[in-house]
Each structure stands twice: as C-alpha cells, then as structure tokens.
Design a protein around this motif. Structure first.
Motif, PDB file in Angstrom:
ATOM      1  N   LYS A  16       0.818  -1.227   0.000  1.00 10.07           N
ATOM      2  CA  LYS A  16       0.000   0.000   0.000  1.00 10.07           C
ATOM      3  C   LYS A  16       0.844   1.266   0.000  1.00 10.07           C
ATOM      4  O   LYS A  16       0.558   2.212  -0.718  1.00 10.07           O
ATOM      5  N   GLU A  26      -5.491  -4.218  -3.457  1.00 10.76           N
ATOM      6  CA  GLU A  26      -4.924  -3.111  -2.684  1.00 10.76           C
ATOM      7  C   GLU A  26      -5.534  -1.783  -3.115  1.00 10.76           C
ATOM      8  O   GLU A  26      -5.839  -0.926  -2.282  1.00 10.76           O
ATOM      9  N   ASP A  53      -8.945  -1.466  -1.588  1.00 13.44           N
ATOM     10  CA  ASP A  53      -8.832  -1.093  -0.160  1.00 13.44           C
ATOM     11  C   ASP A  53      -8.565   0.398  -0.016  1.00 13.44           C
ATOM     12  O   ASP A  53      -9.184   1.079   0.802  1.00 13.44           O
ATOM     13  N   LEU A  54      -7.623   0.887  -0.791  1.00 12.26           N
ATOM     14  CA  LEU A  54      -7.238   2.300  -0.691  1.00 12.26           C
ATOM     15  C   LEU A  54      -8.392   3.206  -1.131  1.00 12.26           C
ATOM     16  O   LEU A  54      -8.597   4.282  -0.566  1.00 12.26           O
TER      17      LEU A  54
END
Lengths: 134, 134
Positions: free
Chosen positions: A43, A76, A79-80
C-alpha cells in the motif's frame, strides 16, 4: 474483525486513568489504526507512486510497483479507494482505461511518506556500508 | 495492449536517465526497504512502545503490544535486534529477566513514529466521525 483492546480496559477501570497512560493509549491506537490501514508490503508503495508521480493507469502501476501481481494490485487499490485515499476514474476510451489518483485526503500522507523516504535513504546507506565492510 | 511510456525503460535505456526518474527510483527503493524492515502488523507497535515508554521486559511487551502472541513477539524482537533497532539485555536475576530497549539507531525512527502517530490520530478522528454519522 475488531480485536479486544486490553489497554482500553485498564483505562476505563475507575481509578486507573493516568494522563500519561491515556496519551500513550491514544498513540498506540493511532499507530495500530495507521499500520492496519497502510501496513503490508504494497500500500505504501502504491501511495508513494501516486503521490510523487501523479495519476497512473492500472497497467502503469502494475509495472511501477515492482513485483506486485495484478490480482493483489487490484485488491490493494480497492482497499485504498474504500478508505478514500485514492480515487478511481473510468475513462471513456476504447478500450476503456481506468485511472487512479491520490485524493486530497491521501495527500495528507505526504509528510509520512517523506519521513519514510528520508529514513529509508539513510537506512539504505547504512546497509550498503555494512555490506561493503563484510 | 497499448504500452504507455515505461519509466523503467526510460531509466535503463542509455541516454534516458533523467534526474527526476533517478530520484524517484531512489525514493521507491528507500520506501521498499523501509517497508520491508518495518512492515507487518507488529514491528512499528513494538518500536513505538520501546521508543515512547522506554525499556521493557518480554512480559511487559507481551501485555502492552495488544494481541501479539509470545512466539510472534519473540520472532519480531529478534528481527529488530538483528537490524540493530533494539538491544536485548539478559539481567542476572532469579529467575533471569530479559530486557529490551531502543538503540541509538532505533531512535532515528522517532520522527517517522511521530508523523505516523499524528496521521493516525487524525485518521482515527475521521473514522469516528464517519462512524457516528452512519
């Protein structure tokens, strides 16, 4: 997935609220949250790329974030995005392209990233020097 | 698949080493190294405890680093010791006690930890507010 917080228990017990403990608990929780959100291998690297280099398409990120697999990158990024650190835009091109950019909120990570880079650069020098001595 | 201009190519192709790209590569490597060393769920929390609260015995850390298992704590401490971020001291008590403290090198992480705490505190406020609105 919330784990119990034993330190909070100590604090909520009457007669055990020291200022120093409370401050420390705030710090611990802040660190834990930040690590949970930004931890892992990828991340910070993704955020660093979008922060320092600007908008990127999926395929750009796949190439620039060294070693990441497409499936992992996709996870990822999602998620971000859920955490409002990056923004995903689908462009009306043929074929469709998807662009990612850092949000205003994501930009609040800049001081953290800069400190991390500074430390990492010094750490790298140190490793290299040690490596040469051996 | 349309290949946009690859930064990696730019860097490895002779005559295409731009300063900005080289700087970015340095940054990327620095971030990658730092994340590799400090990433994961626990290391930053252990360092934070030793940095902000001072010397700790194994059992203290086991209690204060919320949710960590003894085996994992042991492994993480060993990693941090190998990387010279913490120092392990065996005290000649009965029974023997083992104490951990941050090294001078470990203290170089303080700005990073402080930035992380600052960001984490703001992030936590944000989450809490969002949570209350829902």
């Amino acid at each position: 997935m919330n784990e119990p917080i034993s330190i909070e228990k100590e604090i909520t017990e009457p007669g055990h609220v020291h200022d120093c403990c409370q401050n420390h608990t705030q710090r611990v929780l802040a660190i834990r949250d930040a690590v949970e959100l930004l931890g892992g291998k990828w991340k910070i690297q993704i955020i660093g790329t979008l922060l320092f280099r600007g908008k990127r398409r999926f395929m750009d990120l796949l190439r620039e974030v060294d070693g990441i697999a497409a499936k992992m990158l996709s996870k990822e990024l999602q998620d971000l995005e859920v955490n409002q650190l990056i923004k995903r835009t689908v462009l009306n091109t043929k074929p469709v392209t998807v662009e990612y950019e850092i949000t205003e909120y994501g930009k609040s990570l800049e001081p953290l990233l800069r400190t991390l880079v500074d430390w990492g650069v010094e750490h790298r020098k140190r490793i290299m020097t040690r490596g040469n001595q051996n």
